[in-house]
Structure formats: structure tokens, C-alpha cells
Motif scaffolding. Structure first.
Motif, PDB file in Angstrom:
ATOM      1  N   ASN A  37     -29.044 -93.056  92.685  1.00  0.00           N
ATOM      2  CA  ASN A  37     -28.381 -91.923  92.651  1.00  0.00           C
ATOM      3  C   ASN A  37     -26.948 -92.192  93.157  1.00  0.00           C
ATOM      4  O   ASN A  37     -26.724 -92.922  94.299  1.00  0.00           O
ATOM      5  CB  ASN A  37     -28.910 -90.842  93.447  1.00  0.00           C
ATOM      6  N   LEU A  38     -25.899 -91.945  92.350  1.00  0.00           N
ATOM      7  CA  LEU A  38     -24.477 -92.290  93.032  1.00  0.00           C
ATOM      8  C   LEU A  38     -24.250 -91.111  94.154  1.00  0.00           C
ATOM      9  O   LEU A  38     -23.947 -89.963  93.909  1.00  0.00           O
ATOM     10  CB  LEU A  38     -23.272 -92.043  91.726  1.00  0.00           C
ATOM     11  N   HIS A  39     -23.983 -91.693  95.316  1.00  0.00           N
ATOM     12  CA  HIS A  39     -23.679 -90.995  96.418  1.00  0.00           C
ATOM     13  C   HIS A  39     -22.340 -90.303  96.175  1.00  0.00           C
ATOM     14  O   HIS A  39     -21.333 -91.009  96.084  1.00  0.00           O
ATOM     15  CB  HIS A  39     -23.705 -92.063  97.652  1.00  0.00           C
ATOM     16  N   GLY A  40     -22.283 -88.960  96.176  1.00  0.00           N
ATOM     17  CA  GLY A  40     -21.186 -88.278  96.310  1.00  0.00           C
ATOM     18  C   GLY A  40     -20.633 -88.087  94.840  1.00  0.00           C
ATOM     19  O   GLY A  40     -19.668 -87.224  94.632  1.00  0.00           O
ATOM     20  N   GLY A  41     -21.428 -88.397  93.675  1.00  0.00           N
ATOM     21  CA  GLY A  41     -21.231 -88.187  92.514  1.00  0.00           C
ATOM     22  C   GLY A  41     -19.902 -88.734  91.939  1.00  0.00           C
ATOM     23  O   GLY A  41     -18.993 -89.280  92.507  1.00  0.00           O
ATOM     24  N   ILE A  42     -19.448 -87.969  90.903  1.00  0.00           N
ATOM     25  CA  ILE A  42     -18.079 -88.193  90.298  1.00  0.00           C
ATOM     26  C   ILE A  42     -16.988 -88.040  91.157  1.00  0.00           C
ATOM     27  O   ILE A  42     -15.996 -88.557  91.086  1.00  0.00           O
ATOM     28  CB  ILE A  42     -17.881 -87.691  88.825  1.00  0.00           C
ATOM     29  N   ASP A  43     -17.125 -87.076  91.983  1.00  0.00           N
ATOM     30  CA  ASP A  43     -16.286 -86.577  93.257  1.00  0.00           C
ATOM     31  C   ASP A  43     -15.753 -87.819  93.825  1.00  0.00           C
ATOM     32  O   ASP A  43     -14.793 -88.064  94.202  1.00  0.00           O
ATOM     33  CB  ASP A  43     -16.672 -85.387  93.807  1.00  0.00           C
ATOM     34  N   ALA A  44     -16.775 -88.463  94.400  1.00  0.00           N
ATOM     35  CA  ALA A  44     -16.638 -89.744  95.222  1.00  0.00           C
ATOM     36  C   ALA A  44     -15.913 -90.761  94.407  1.00  0.00           C
ATOM     37  O   ALA A  44     -14.974 -91.737  94.914  1.00  0.00           O
ATOM     38  CB  ALA A  44     -18.081 -90.226  95.839  1.00  0.00           C
ATOM     39  N   TRP A  45     -16.424 -90.980  92.916  1.00  0.00           N
ATOM     40  CA  TRP A  45     -15.699 -92.058  92.163  1.00  0.00           C
ATOM     41  C   TRP A  45     -14.176 -91.701  92.251  1.00  0.00           C
ATOM     42  O   TRP A  45     -13.512 -92.694  92.100  1.00  0.00           O
ATOM     43  CB  TRP A  45     -16.534 -91.686  90.871  1.00  0.00           C
ATOM     44  N   SER A  46     -14.048 -90.462  91.811  1.00  0.00           N
ATOM     45  CA  SER A  46     -12.517 -90.160  91.743  1.00  0.00           C
ATOM     46  C   SER A  46     -11.618 -90.479  93.072  1.00  0.00           C
ATOM     47  O   SER A  46     -10.723 -90.817  92.830  1.00  0.00           O
ATOM     48  CB  SER A  46     -12.261 -88.663  91.441  1.00  0.00           C
ATOM     49  N   ARG A  47     -12.163 -89.982  94.140  1.00  0.00           N
ATOM     50  CA  ARG A  47     -11.581 -90.230  95.360  1.00  0.00           C
ATOM     51  C   ARG A  47     -11.702 -91.459  96.150  1.00  0.00           C
ATOM     52  O   ARG A  47     -10.612 -92.066  96.620  1.00  0.00           O
ATOM     53  CB  ARG A  47     -12.117 -89.236  96.429  1.00  0.00           C
ATOM     54  N   GLU A  48     -12.585 -92.413  95.748  1.00  0.00           N
ATOM     55  CA  GLU A  48     -12.747 -93.820  96.249  1.00  0.00           C
ATOM     56  C   GLU A  48     -12.446 -94.912  95.352  1.00  0.00           C
ATOM     57  O   GLU A  48     -12.162 -95.956  95.562  1.00  0.00           O
ATOM     58  CB  GLU A  48     -13.946 -93.873  96.649  1.00  0.00           C
ATOM     59  N   VAL A  49     -12.583 -94.632  93.928  1.00  0.00           N
ATOM     60  CA  VAL A  49     -12.502 -95.743  93.098  1.00  0.00           C
ATOM     61  C   VAL A  49     -11.193 -95.769  91.860  1.00  0.00           C
ATOM     62  O   VAL A  49     -10.541 -96.369  92.002  1.00  0.00           O
ATOM     63  CB  VAL A  49     -13.860 -95.924  92.211  1.00  0.00           C
ATOM     64  N   ASP A  50     -11.339 -94.497  91.355  1.00  0.00           N
ATOM     65  CA  ASP A  50     -10.492 -94.220  90.146  1.00  0.00           C
ATOM     66  C   ASP A  50      -9.805 -93.001  90.198  1.00  0.00           C
ATOM     67  O   ASP A  50     -10.288 -91.832  89.795  1.00  0.00           O
ATOM     68  CB  ASP A  50     -11.235 -94.366  88.872  1.00  0.00           C
ATOM     69  N   ALA A  51      -8.858 -92.887  90.672  1.00  0.00           N
ATOM     70  CA  ALA A  51      -7.903 -91.687  90.874  1.00  0.00           C
ATOM     71  C   ALA A  51      -7.245 -90.797  89.752  1.00  0.00           C
ATOM     72  O   ALA A  51      -6.934 -89.680  89.746  1.00  0.00           O
ATOM     73  CB  ALA A  51      -6.668 -91.836  91.793  1.00  0.00           C
ATOM     74  N   SER A  52      -7.485 -91.790  88.574  1.00  0.00           N
ATOM     75  CA  SER A  52      -7.188 -91.093  87.117  1.00  0.00           C
ATOM     76  C   SER A  52      -8.153 -90.287  86.620  1.00  0.00           C
ATOM     77  O   SER A  52      -7.989 -89.490  85.897  1.00  0.00           O
ATOM     78  CB  SER A  52      -6.981 -92.469  86.191  1.00  0.00           C
ATOM     79  N   VAL A  53      -9.530 -90.164  87.306  1.00  0.00           N
ATOM     80  CA  VAL A  53     -10.379 -89.393  86.967  1.00  0.00           C
ATOM     81  C   VAL A  53     -10.255 -88.062  87.816  1.00  0.00           C
ATOM     82  O   VAL A  53     -10.326 -88.145  89.214  1.00  0.00           O
ATOM     83  CB  VAL A  53     -11.840 -89.754  87.331  1.00  0.00           C
ATOM     84  N   PRO A  54      -9.968 -86.980  87.007  1.00  0.00           N
ATOM     85  CA  PRO A  54      -9.691 -85.821  87.704  1.00  0.00           C
ATOM     86  C   PRO A  54     -10.871 -85.090  88.509  1.00  0.00           C
ATOM     87  O   PRO A  54     -11.987 -85.329  88.435  1.00  0.00           O
ATOM     88  CB  PRO A  54      -9.358 -84.689  86.848  1.00  0.00           C
ATOM     89  N   THR A  55     -10.555 -84.558  89.851  1.00  0.00           N
ATOM     90  CA  THR A  55     -11.438 -84.054  90.596  1.00  0.00           C
ATOM     91  C   THR A  55     -11.604 -82.208  90.347  1.00  0.00           C
ATOM     92  O   THR A  55     -10.738 -81.953  89.707  1.00  0.00           O
ATOM     93  CB  THR A  55     -11.174 -83.964  92.322  1.00  0.00           C
ATOM     94  N   TYR A  56     -12.513 -81.907  90.592  1.00  0.00           N
ATOM     95  CA  TYR A  56     -12.670 -80.310  90.490  1.00  0.00           C
ATOM     96  C   TYR A  56     -13.839 -79.572  91.289  1.00  0.00           C
ATOM     97  O   TYR A  56     -14.116 -80.301  92.048  1.00  0.00           O
ATOM     98  CB  TYR A  56     -13.241 -80.044  88.742  1.00  0.00           C
TER      99      TYR A  56
END
Length: 107
Positions: free
Chosen positions: A88-107
């Protein structure tokens, strides 16, 4: 048995190392249209029982949703139906956006 978790940084590492795994997005269609991690396979959470046969049982599956709650429920369901090697991706796509790829929008 518990589901293993993967951090956003670990997922990025897996991608960079060309690890052989399935990245499963279990969010709704509108969420996926707004933001997604490249290379994902999309099956909405409510469709998993009907479409789980699309998933291979011979490679790791990394599941994600918005914050990690729905994907954890799906991982537990898949585990109960016989899948193993689930993450399971810890923190989901929200964590991905914040920690890895800021070009993926948060919501």
C-alpha cells in the motif's frame, strides 16, 4: 497477515530501478482524470471484485488512492482472495505529489 507499506520515495526508487510490478490506482474516474501517477493501472475500488482477474498474481502489486485508506481496504480484500506480494502506498497520491512529483496536483 498485514499489508506491507511503501513510501512515495520507495515507489520512485522502484520505478527508477525498473522493478517489475503493477501500480494499481483504485480511485474513482474523476480523481484519476485530475491527478495520477504515471504508469498506473486503474480499477476503481468498487469494480475490484469484478475485475480482479485483470491483475497478475506473479508480481508485486502497489496499490494507491488519495491518502491510502481505500487502497489498504482493497489490499486486504485481495489478500483474502489469495493475492500476496501486496504493497500500500503510504499517504497515497497526496504523498506522491508532496514528496516526489510536485507536477501531480493535490486535492
Amino acid at each position: 497477515m498485514t499489508i506491507q507499506t511503501l513510501s512515495a520515495a520507495q515507489l520512485q526508487q522502484w520505478q527508477q530501478q525498473n522493478q517489475n510490478f503493477i501500480l494499481l490506482d483504485v480511485r474513482e474516474d474523476n480523481e484519476v482524470q485530475y491527478a495520477a501517477i504515471p504508469g498506473h493501472h486503474h480499477i476503481p475500488m468498487n469494480m475490484i471484485p469484478l475485475r480482479q482477474n485483470e491483475l497478475p498474481d506473479d508480481k508485486p502489486i502497489v496499490l494507491y488512492c488519495h491518502h491510502g485508506m481505500r487502497s489498504m481496504q482493497v489490499a486486504l480484500y485481495l489478500q483474502n482472495t489469495g493475492f500476496d506480494n501486496l504493497y500500500n502506498l503510504h499517504g497515497g497520491i497526496d504523498a506522491w505529489s508532496r514528496e516526489v512529483d510536485a507536477s501531480v496536483p493535490t486535492y
